[in-house]
Design a protein around this motif. Structure first.
Motif, PDB file in Angstrom:
ATOM      1  N   ILE A  54       0.837  -1.206   0.000  1.00 16.15           N
ATOM      2  CA  ILE A  54       0.000   0.000   0.000  1.00 16.15           C
ATOM      3  C   ILE A  54       0.873   1.257   0.000  1.00 16.15           C
ATOM      4  O   ILE A  54       0.627   2.200  -0.768  1.00 16.15           O
ATOM      5  CB  ILE A  54      -0.950   0.010   1.210  1.00 16.15           C
ATOM      6  CG1 ILE A  54      -1.905  -1.189   1.153  1.00 16.15           C
ATOM      7  CG2 ILE A  54      -1.726   1.316   1.279  1.00 16.15           C
ATOM      8  CD1 ILE A  54      -2.849  -1.196  -0.024  1.00 16.15           C
ATOM      9  N   ASN A  55       1.903   1.272   0.840  1.00 16.69           N
ATOM     10  CA  ASN A  55       2.806   2.425   0.875  1.00 16.69           C
ATOM     11  C   ASN A  55       3.429   2.701  -0.491  1.00 16.69           C
ATOM     12  O   ASN A  55       3.642   3.857  -0.876  1.00 16.69           O
ATOM     13  CB  ASN A  55       3.917   2.202   1.910  1.00 16.69           C
ATOM     14  CG  ASN A  55       3.415   2.298   3.335  1.00 16.69           C
ATOM     15  OD1 ASN A  55       2.547   3.114   3.638  1.00 16.69           O
ATOM     16  ND2 ASN A  55       3.960   1.476   4.219  1.00 16.69           N
ATOM     17  N   GLU A  56       3.719   1.635  -1.221  1.00 12.83           N
ATOM     18  CA  GLU A  56       4.374   1.776  -2.520  1.00 12.83           C
ATOM     19  C   GLU A  56       3.490   2.426  -3.580  1.00 12.83           C
ATOM     20  O   GLU A  56       3.988   2.854  -4.628  1.00 12.83           O
ATOM     21  CB  GLU A  56       4.840   0.406  -3.016  1.00 12.83           C
ATOM     22  CG  GLU A  56       6.008  -0.167  -2.226  1.00 12.83           C
ATOM     23  CD  GLU A  56       6.332  -1.594  -2.611  1.00 12.83           C
ATOM     24  OE1 GLU A  56       5.539  -2.192  -3.389  1.00 12.83           O
ATOM     25  OE2 GLU A  56       7.356  -2.123  -2.143  1.00 12.83           O
ATOM     26  N   LEU A  57       2.197   2.529  -3.300  1.00 11.02           N
ATOM     27  CA  LEU A  57       1.283   3.118  -4.284  1.00 11.02           C
ATOM     28  C   LEU A  57       1.312   4.641  -4.289  1.00 11.02           C
ATOM     29  O   LEU A  57       0.677   5.274  -5.135  1.00 11.02           O
ATOM     30  CB  LEU A  57      -0.145   2.616  -4.027  1.00 11.02           C
ATOM     31  CG  LEU A  57      -0.343   1.109  -4.256  1.00 11.02           C
ATOM     32  CD1 LEU A  57      -1.746   0.691  -3.830  1.00 11.02           C
ATOM     33  CD2 LEU A  57      -0.106   0.747  -5.717  1.00 11.02           C
ATOM     34  N   GLY A  58       2.034   5.236  -3.353  1.00  9.00           N
ATOM     35  CA  GLY A  58       2.249   6.681  -3.376  1.00  9.00           C
ATOM     36  C   GLY A  58       1.025   7.526  -3.085  1.00  9.00           C
ATOM     37  O   GLY A  58       0.809   8.572  -3.721  1.00  9.00           O
ATOM     38  N   PHE A  59       0.237   7.117  -2.106  1.00 11.87           N
ATOM     39  CA  PHE A  59      -0.943   7.903  -1.739  1.00 11.87           C
ATOM     40  C   PHE A  59      -0.539   9.284  -1.221  1.00 11.87           C
ATOM     41  O   PHE A  59       0.525   9.457  -0.617  1.00 11.87           O
ATOM     42  CB  PHE A  59      -1.759   7.168  -0.682  1.00 11.87           C
ATOM     43  CG  PHE A  59      -2.601   6.054  -1.238  1.00 11.87           C
ATOM     44  CD1 PHE A  59      -3.856   6.313  -1.766  1.00 11.87           C
ATOM     45  CD2 PHE A  59      -2.125   4.744  -1.255  1.00 11.87           C
ATOM     46  CE1 PHE A  59      -4.632   5.293  -2.289  1.00 11.87           C
ATOM     47  CE2 PHE A  59      -2.891   3.720  -1.784  1.00 11.87           C
ATOM     48  CZ  PHE A  59      -4.150   3.993  -2.307  1.00 11.87           C
ATOM     49  N   ASP A  60      -1.422  10.251  -1.440  1.00 11.95           N
ATOM     50  CA  ASP A  60      -1.160  11.612  -0.967  1.00 11.95           C
ATOM     51  C   ASP A  60      -1.311  11.724   0.541  1.00 11.95           C
ATOM     52  O   ASP A  60      -0.648  12.541   1.185  1.00 11.95           O
ATOM     53  CB  ASP A  60      -2.125  12.592  -1.648  1.00 11.95           C
ATOM     54  CG  ASP A  60      -1.970  12.586  -3.158  1.00 11.95           C
ATOM     55  OD1 ASP A  60      -0.943  13.085  -3.642  1.00 11.95           O
ATOM     56  OD2 ASP A  60      -2.865  12.052  -3.845  1.00 11.95           O
ATOM     57  N   GLY A  61      -2.199  10.930   1.098  1.00 13.20           N
ATOM     58  CA  GLY A  61      -2.424  11.017   2.529  1.00 13.20           C
ATOM     59  C   GLY A  61      -3.115   9.789   3.071  1.00 13.20           C
ATOM     60  O   GLY A  61      -3.485   8.868   2.323  1.00 13.20           O
ATOM     61  N   PHE A  72      -0.755  13.721   5.907  1.00 11.56           N
ATOM     62  CA  PHE A  72      -0.731  14.247   4.538  1.00 11.56           C
ATOM     63  C   PHE A  72       0.712  14.493   4.124  1.00 11.56           C
ATOM     64  O   PHE A  72       1.462  15.165   4.818  1.00 11.56           O
ATOM     65  CB  PHE A  72      -1.520  15.553   4.454  1.00 11.56           C
ATOM     66  CG  PHE A  72      -1.536  16.160   3.074  1.00 11.56           C
ATOM     67  CD1 PHE A  72      -2.130  15.490   2.009  1.00 11.56           C
ATOM     68  CD2 PHE A  72      -0.954  17.396   2.839  1.00 11.56           C
ATOM     69  CE1 PHE A  72      -2.146  16.043   0.736  1.00 11.56           C
ATOM     70  CE2 PHE A  72      -0.965  17.964   1.565  1.00 11.56           C
ATOM     71  CZ  PHE A  72      -1.565  17.285   0.506  1.00 11.56           C
ATOM     72  N   GLN A  73       1.072  13.896   3.009  1.00  8.50           N
ATOM     73  CA  GLN A  73       2.424  14.010   2.472  1.00  8.50           C
ATOM     74  C   GLN A  73       3.495  13.723   3.530  1.00  8.50           C
ATOM     75  O   GLN A  73       4.481  14.436   3.655  1.00  8.50           O
ATOM     76  CB  GLN A  73       2.633  15.392   1.844  1.00  8.50           C
ATOM     77  CG  GLN A  73       1.746  15.614   0.615  1.00  8.50           C
ATOM     78  CD  GLN A  73       1.956  16.944  -0.051  1.00  8.50           C
ATOM     79  OE1 GLN A  73       2.555  17.857   0.507  1.00  8.50           O
ATOM     80  NE2 GLN A  73       1.446  17.081  -1.268  1.00  8.50           N
ATOM     81  N   GLY A  74       3.243  12.668   4.301  1.00 15.04           N
ATOM     82  CA  GLY A  74       4.214  12.203   5.280  1.00 15.04           C
ATOM     83  C   GLY A  74       4.206  12.923   6.613  1.00 15.04           C
ATOM     84  O   GLY A  74       4.962  12.568   7.521  1.00 15.04           O
ATOM     85  N   LYS A  75       3.329  13.918   6.785  1.00 13.53           N
ATOM     86  CA  LYS A  75       3.274  14.674   8.034  1.00 13.53           C
ATOM     87  C   LYS A  75       2.001  14.330   8.799  1.00 13.53           C
ATOM     88  O   LYS A  75       0.907  14.318   8.243  1.00 13.53           O
ATOM     89  CB  LYS A  75       3.307  16.173   7.752  1.00 13.53           C
ATOM     90  CG  LYS A  75       4.606  16.649   7.129  1.00 13.53           C
ATOM     91  CD  LYS A  75       4.596  18.155   6.915  1.00 13.53           C
ATOM     92  CE  LYS A  75       5.900  18.632   6.303  1.00 13.53           C
ATOM     93  NZ  LYS A  75       5.893  20.097   6.065  1.00 13.53           N
ATOM     94  N   GLN A  76       2.168  14.052  10.101  1.00 13.41           N
ATOM     95  CA  GLN A  76       1.027  13.744  10.953  1.00 13.41           C
ATOM     96  C   GLN A  76       0.308  15.039  11.315  1.00 13.41           C
ATOM     97  O   GLN A  76       0.877  15.947  11.910  1.00 13.41           O
ATOM     98  CB  GLN A  76       1.501  13.027  12.221  1.00 13.41           C
ATOM     99  CG  GLN A  76       0.374  12.481  13.083  1.00 13.41           C
ATOM    100  CD  GLN A  76       0.886  11.861  14.370  1.00 13.41           C
ATOM    101  OE1 GLN A  76       1.242  12.574  15.306  1.00 13.41           O
ATOM    102  NE2 GLN A  76       0.953  10.542  14.412  1.00 13.41           N
ATOM    103  N   SER A 205     -11.582  16.225   9.111  1.00 13.99           N
ATOM    104  CA  SER A 205     -10.367  16.929   9.513  1.00 13.99           C
ATOM    105  C   SER A 205      -9.435  17.152   8.327  1.00 13.99           C
ATOM    106  O   SER A 205      -8.873  18.230   8.150  1.00 13.99           O
ATOM    107  CB  SER A 205      -9.629  16.143  10.601  1.00 13.99           C
ATOM    108  OG  SER A 205     -10.377  16.070  11.789  1.00 13.99           O
ATOM    109  N   ALA A 206      -9.286  16.108   7.494  1.00 13.33           N
ATOM    110  CA  ALA A 206      -8.383  16.198   6.340  1.00 13.33           C
ATOM    111  C   ALA A 206      -8.824  17.276   5.368  1.00 13.33           C
ATOM    112  O   ALA A 206      -8.012  18.115   4.938  1.00 13.33           O
ATOM    113  CB  ALA A 206      -8.308  14.842   5.632  1.00 13.33           C
ATOM    114  N   ILE A 207     -10.112  17.293   5.021  1.00 13.10           N
ATOM    115  CA  ILE A 207     -10.551  18.264   4.017  1.00 13.10           C
ATOM    116  C   ILE A 207     -10.579  19.688   4.568  1.00 13.10           C
ATOM    117  O   ILE A 207     -10.339  20.652   3.835  1.00 13.10           O
ATOM    118  CB  ILE A 207     -11.914  17.874   3.387  1.00 13.10           C
ATOM    119  CG1 ILE A 207     -13.028  17.864   4.423  1.00 13.10           C
ATOM    120  CG2 ILE A 207     -11.797  16.528   2.675  1.00 13.10           C
ATOM    121  CD1 ILE A 207     -14.426  17.600   3.820  1.00 13.10           C
ATOM    122  N   GLU A 208     -10.838  19.824   5.876  1.00 13.12           N
ATOM    123  CA  GLU A 208     -10.793  21.156   6.464  1.00 13.12           C
ATOM    124  C   GLU A 208      -9.366  21.693   6.477  1.00 13.12           C
ATOM    125  O   GLU A 208      -9.129  22.860   6.147  1.00 13.12           O
ATOM    126  CB  GLU A 208     -11.371  21.133   7.875  1.00 13.12           C
ATOM    127  CG  GLU A 208     -12.890  20.983   7.898  1.00 13.12           C
ATOM    128  CD  GLU A 208     -13.455  20.904   9.301  1.00 13.12           C
ATOM    129  OE1 GLU A 208     -12.657  20.776  10.262  1.00 13.12           O
ATOM    130  OE2 GLU A 208     -14.693  20.960   9.432  1.00 13.12           O
TER     131      GLU A 208
END
Length: 272
Positions: A54-61, A72-76, A205-208
């Motif tokens: 799953i990590n290898e698929l390069g998700f944005d968040g 998001f982009q590796g930041k909690q 939370s993510a979209i806000e």
């Protein structure tokens, strides 16, 4: 085309019962990226339990731990940890109902000494096979987790299950997975998520934080821990292998995970 933000469950949606992401799903995700859409994982799994495939698929968040963590982009961006006091008052209830249990956190899953002898399926996978993320604890203060996953006994159903729910209701959202998908990891499990946190609150939370409108959201899932997500997003997609309760909330019911479900749904929505 206007940018969309898509939230994908893992087990039974992205990952089949052979721990494989179908090639058609990989291709769909790549095309979504090319077209500028944001792609998030939205899962009951915590960070340490995300498989490399799953990590290898390069998700944005990621929305993790059923909404207790957002990345998001590796930041909690969000994290809610169970207090030691809450853990102390919950464990006697779990023992009373003969549940095998794991505490799931960002870095480890935690279990008490002796639990490695447990033969129920979930423990076999996560305690014995993934020993690198499983940590034995002797004191509850050593646990840094955001949710609890249980393997209930066969007789925890009906009136007994309702009594169990009531004992935990002031602290947890109790998510019961149906015993219908043999071979699917979540079959028959129960998840305890801190009250006030769900996949939907994680998405909110993510979209806000990203200043994205709810109208741009799409959720893709299959099981009972996806219900809040499916009820919140603008467009709810449910896999053909999904539960009846999930399908009842769907705007689109696609084919099963191994019958190009994600690819077909993205084509139906004209996103690829």
């Amino acid at each position: 085309m206007e940018q969309r933000i898509l939230f994908f469950d893992i087990d039974g949606t992205l990952l089949n019962n052979k721990a494989v992401v179908p090639e058609s799903a990989v291709n769909a995700l790549e095309q979504l990226k090319e077209k500028g859409h944001l792609r998030f994982v939205c899962t009951g799994r915590t960070r340490c339990m995300i498989p490399e495939v799953i990590n290898e698929l390069g998700f944005d968040g990621f929305v993790l731990g059923a909404g207790t963590e957002v990345e998001f982009q590796g930041k909690q961006l969000v994290y809610r940890e169970l207090s030691t006091e809450l853990i102390k008052r919950t464990i006697p209830i779990l023992r009373k109902y003969n549940c095998a249990y794991l505490f799931e956190g960002t870095d480890y899953v935690y279990y008490e000494k002796g639990a490695e002898q447990e033969e129920r399926a979930y423990f076999s996978v996560f305690v014995k096979s993934l020993s690198s993320i499983a940590k034995v604890v002797e004191q509850y203060s050593e646990i840094h987790a955001s949710k609890i996953t249980l393997v209930p006994p066969e007789d925890l159903c009906g009136i007994k299950l309702e009594a169990f729910r009531q004992e935990l209701a002031k602290d947890f959202n109790v998510i019961v997975h149906e015993r219908v998908k043999k071979g699917i990891l979540t079959d028959g499990l129960i998840e305890l998520v801190p009250l006030g946190f769900t996949k939907a609150t994680g998405i909110k939370s993510a979209i806000e934080l990203l200043e994205i409108k709810r109208e741009a959201t799409i959720g893709v899932g299959d099981s009972n821990n996806d219900l809040e997500m499916l009820g919140f997003v603008e467009t709810a997609v449910v896999m053909g292998n999904g539960t009846k309760r999930a399908k009842d909330l769907a705007d689109v019911v696609t084919t099963s995970i191994d019958d190009d479900g994600i690819w077909n749904s993205m084509k139906t929505l004209q996103l690829i």
